[in-house]
Scaffold this motif. Structure first.
Motif, PDB file in Angstrom:
ATOM      1  N   VAL A  61       0.867  -1.174   0.000  1.00  0.00           N
ATOM      2  CA  VAL A  61       0.000   0.000   0.000  1.00  0.00           C
ATOM      3  C   VAL A  61       0.904   1.224   0.000  1.00  0.00           C
ATOM      4  N   GLY A  62       0.831   2.043  -1.044  1.00  0.00           N
ATOM      5  CA  GLY A  62       1.703   3.205  -1.152  1.00  0.00           C
ATOM      6  C   GLY A  62       1.330   4.047  -2.347  1.00  0.00           C
ATOM      7  N   ALA A  63       2.256   4.903  -2.768  1.00  0.00           N
ATOM      8  CA  ALA A  63       1.983   5.800  -3.894  1.00  0.00           C
ATOM      9  C   ALA A  63       3.264   6.064  -4.671  1.00  0.00           C
ATOM     10  N   VAL A  64       3.110   6.199  -5.993  1.00  0.00           N
ATOM     11  CA  VAL A  64       4.207   6.580  -6.876  1.00  0.00           C
ATOM     12  C   VAL A  64       3.747   7.742  -7.733  1.00  0.00           C
ATOM     13  N   GLY A  65       4.677   8.428  -8.363  1.00  0.00           N
ATOM     14  CA  GLY A  65       4.345   9.534  -9.242  1.00  0.00           C
ATOM     15  C   GLY A  65       3.944   9.054 -10.621  1.00  0.00           C
ATOM     16  N   ASP A  66       3.413   9.981 -11.417  1.00  0.00           N
ATOM     17  CA  ASP A  66       3.025   9.653 -12.799  1.00  0.00           C
ATOM     18  C   ASP A  66       4.219   9.870 -13.720  1.00  0.00           C
ATOM     19  N   ALA A  86      -2.958  -1.797  -4.527  1.00  0.00           N
ATOM     20  CA  ALA A  86      -3.201  -0.638  -3.659  1.00  0.00           C
ATOM     21  C   ALA A  86      -2.057   0.379  -3.721  1.00  0.00           C
ATOM     22  N   VAL A  87      -1.238   0.306  -4.762  1.00  0.00           N
ATOM     23  CA  VAL A  87      -0.223   1.339  -5.003  1.00  0.00           C
ATOM     24  C   VAL A  87      -0.830   2.357  -5.967  1.00  0.00           C
ATOM     25  N   ARG A  88      -1.099   3.571  -5.463  1.00  0.00           N
ATOM     26  CA  ARG A  88      -1.740   4.603  -6.261  1.00  0.00           C
ATOM     27  C   ARG A  88      -0.720   5.392  -7.074  1.00  0.00           C
ATOM     28  N   GLN A  89      -1.126   5.830  -8.255  1.00  0.00           N
ATOM     29  CA  GLN A  89      -0.310   6.754  -9.047  1.00  0.00           C
ATOM     30  C   GLN A  89      -0.897   8.148  -8.867  1.00  0.00           C
ATOM     31  N   VAL A  90      -0.044   9.094  -8.439  1.00  0.00           N
ATOM     32  CA  VAL A  90      -0.502  10.456  -8.178  1.00  0.00           C
ATOM     33  C   VAL A  90       0.279  11.429  -9.056  1.00  0.00           C
ATOM     34  N   PRO A  91      -0.273  12.624  -9.324  1.00  0.00           N
ATOM     35  CA  PRO A  91       0.457  13.602 -10.132  1.00  0.00           C
ATOM     36  C   PRO A  91       1.756  14.026  -9.454  1.00  0.00           C
ATOM     37  N   GLY A  92       2.800  14.211 -10.263  1.00  0.00           N
ATOM     38  CA  GLY A  92       4.073  14.674  -9.729  1.00  0.00           C
ATOM     39  C   GLY A  92       5.126  13.581  -9.690  1.00  0.00           C
ATOM     40  N   PRO A  93       6.281  13.887  -9.110  1.00  0.00           N
ATOM     41  CA  PRO A  93       7.393  12.944  -9.110  1.00  0.00           C
ATOM     42  C   PRO A  93       7.249  11.846  -8.055  1.00  0.00           C
ATOM     43  N   ASN A 107      26.604   4.560   5.200  1.00  0.00           N
ATOM     44  CA  ASN A 107      25.888   5.399   4.250  1.00  0.00           C
ATOM     45  C   ASN A 107      25.404   6.697   4.857  1.00  0.00           C
ATOM     46  N   GLN A 108      25.108   7.641   3.977  1.00  0.00           N
ATOM     47  CA  GLN A 108      24.393   8.875   4.283  1.00  0.00           C
ATOM     48  C   GLN A 108      23.217   8.946   3.320  1.00  0.00           C
ATOM     49  N   ILE A 109      22.033   9.324   3.809  1.00  0.00           N
ATOM     50  CA  ILE A 109      20.827   9.290   2.978  1.00  0.00           C
ATOM     51  C   ILE A 109      20.020  10.566   3.170  1.00  0.00           C
ATOM     52  N   ALA A 110      19.599  11.161   2.061  1.00  0.00           N
ATOM     53  CA  ALA A 110      18.643  12.271   2.078  1.00  0.00           C
ATOM     54  C   ALA A 110      17.444  11.851   1.237  1.00  0.00           C
ATOM     55  N   VAL A 111      16.234  11.985   1.803  1.00  0.00           N
ATOM     56  CA  VAL A 111      15.027  11.505   1.133  1.00  0.00           C
ATOM     57  C   VAL A 111      14.154  12.675   0.693  1.00  0.00           C
ATOM     58  N   CYS A 112      13.728  12.631  -0.568  1.00  0.00           N
ATOM     59  CA  CYS A 112      12.755  13.584  -1.109  1.00  0.00           C
ATOM     60  C   CYS A 112      11.446  12.818  -1.285  1.00  0.00           C
ATOM     61  N   PRO A 113      10.415  13.091  -0.466  1.00  0.00           N
ATOM     62  CA  PRO A 113       9.260  12.195  -0.405  1.00  0.00           C
ATOM     63  C   PRO A 113       8.452  12.083  -1.677  1.00  0.00           C
ATOM     64  N   GLY A 114       8.314  13.177  -2.457  1.00  0.00           N
ATOM     65  CA  GLY A 114       7.535  13.096  -3.687  1.00  0.00           C
ATOM     66  C   GLY A 114       6.153  12.518  -3.431  1.00  0.00           C
ATOM     67  N   ALA A 115       5.804  11.483  -4.177  1.00  0.00           N
ATOM     68  CA  ALA A 115       4.475  10.869  -4.077  1.00  0.00           C
ATOM     69  C   ALA A 115       4.186  10.275  -2.705  1.00  0.00           C
ATOM     70  N   ASN A 116       5.214   9.961  -1.923  1.00  0.00           N
ATOM     71  CA  ASN A 116       4.991   9.386  -0.597  1.00  0.00           C
ATOM     72  C   ASN A 116       4.231  10.335   0.328  1.00  0.00           C
ATOM     73  N   ALA A 117       4.248  11.624   0.017  1.00  0.00           N
ATOM     74  CA  ALA A 117       3.495  12.594   0.812  1.00  0.00           C
ATOM     75  C   ALA A 117       2.000  12.498   0.541  1.00  0.00           C
ATOM     76  N   HIS A 118       1.602  11.682  -0.445  1.00  0.00           N
ATOM     77  CA  HIS A 118       0.190  11.595  -0.828  1.00  0.00           C
ATOM     78  C   HIS A 118      -0.369  10.181  -0.649  1.00  0.00           C
ATOM     79  N   VAL A 119       0.305   9.370   0.155  1.00  0.00           N
ATOM     80  CA  VAL A 119      -0.211   8.019   0.417  1.00  0.00           C
ATOM     81  C   VAL A 119      -1.536   8.117   1.170  1.00  0.00           C
TER      82      VAL A 119
END
Length: 280
Positions: A61-66, A86-93, A107-119
């Protein structure tokens, strides 16, 4: 070992852009000579892919960009055996993680949530008595709502570390964190069941702050630790849900984690869960 139930994973899906360098840069420093890879990742995606490979099936269950990344992320999950209805496609990256890994696997990691902000939970059913695993790379309010709807076993990988709503913590049948996260979330000292990973020190289980089980780490050459914790989470939840005791479940999860750190992939190939249980 009894058959593992199908695991539903609620969480993030990211494209991992990974640079491998000889050492991690310090603040303000530029390190050259890196090699770049692009692969599917995200804590949710990693856990779902691991669960499907370990147990033969999983749901995401999650979201990806278009975008092209969104399509590749969904395809990678499907190829691993994950149900992506249940993986939705939403507008944007789509979500993106920028990762730097040194020669020791740190490791060092920086995350840009993109579509994850619209789950959201549209199209997701948590009322079938099944097992659910979530993390905190998506909005904690969505995780709480999923916990409310879940009628079966609910597990939370409380990462990235943050203060947890009391209702969410009370609902969790299991919380999984690493040693640093355990120290950053004081509430976990009173939680009914918490698994804590210690890297080379193995993993322990606690009930209301009292240690109830421990398993040593399996030796492995560390190539990439990015997906290791996610593989551990999936394996531990599946092992407990299949009826293994705490110590055996921790040992099984540590064995899966050792396989994960030896791979360059955030979503490695695994054998079936019973192959890691040492015949338990």
């Amino acid at each position: 070992m009894p058959a593992s139930p199908t695991l539903t994973v609620l969480g993030s899906l990211n494209v991992d852009l990974t640079s491998r360098v000889h050492r991690l840069p310090s603040p303000g420093e530029t390190i050259g000579g890196g090699t770049l890879t692009r692969q599917p990742g995200g804590k949710g995606g990693n856990q779902a892919a691991a669960a499907a490979r370990l147990a033969g099936a999983a749901r995401m269950v999650g979201a990806v960009g278009d975008d092209t990344d969104g399509r590749s992320l969904t395809q990678a999950l499907a190829m691993a055996g994950v149900n992506t209805d249940a993986v939705r496609q939403v507008p944007g990256p789509s979500g993106t993680a920028l990762i730097v890994i040194d020669s020791e696997g740190e490791n060092q990691i920086a995350v840009c949530p993109g579509a994850n902000a619209h789950v959201d939970l549209e199209g997701a059913d948590f009322s079938d008595g099944g097992t659910v695993l979530a993390q905190l790379e998506i909005d904690v309010g969505i995780v709480l709502e999923a916990a409310r709807r879940t009628t079966g076993f609910f597990a939370l990988n409380a990462a990235p570390a943050q203060e947890l709503p009391a209702e969410l913590l009370e609902r969790c049948d299991l919380v999984i964190v690493n040693e640093s996260e355990y120290g950053l979330i004081p509430q976990l000292g009173n939680a009914k069941r918490v698994a804590v990973t210690y890297g080379a020190g193995g993993a322990s289980m606690f009930a209301h702050g009292v240690k109830t089980a421990h398993a040593p780490a399996r030796k492995a050459r560390v190539v990439n630790s990015v997906g290791a914790g996610d593989a551990f989470c999936a394996a531990l939840v599946l092992a407990l849900a299949s009826g293994l005791d705490e110590q055996s479940s921790l040992a099984t999860a540590c064995a899966v984690g050792a396989d994960a750190v030896a791979s360059e992939l955030s979503q490695p190939e695994f054998g079936r869960l019973e192959s890691y249980s040492g015949g338990l």
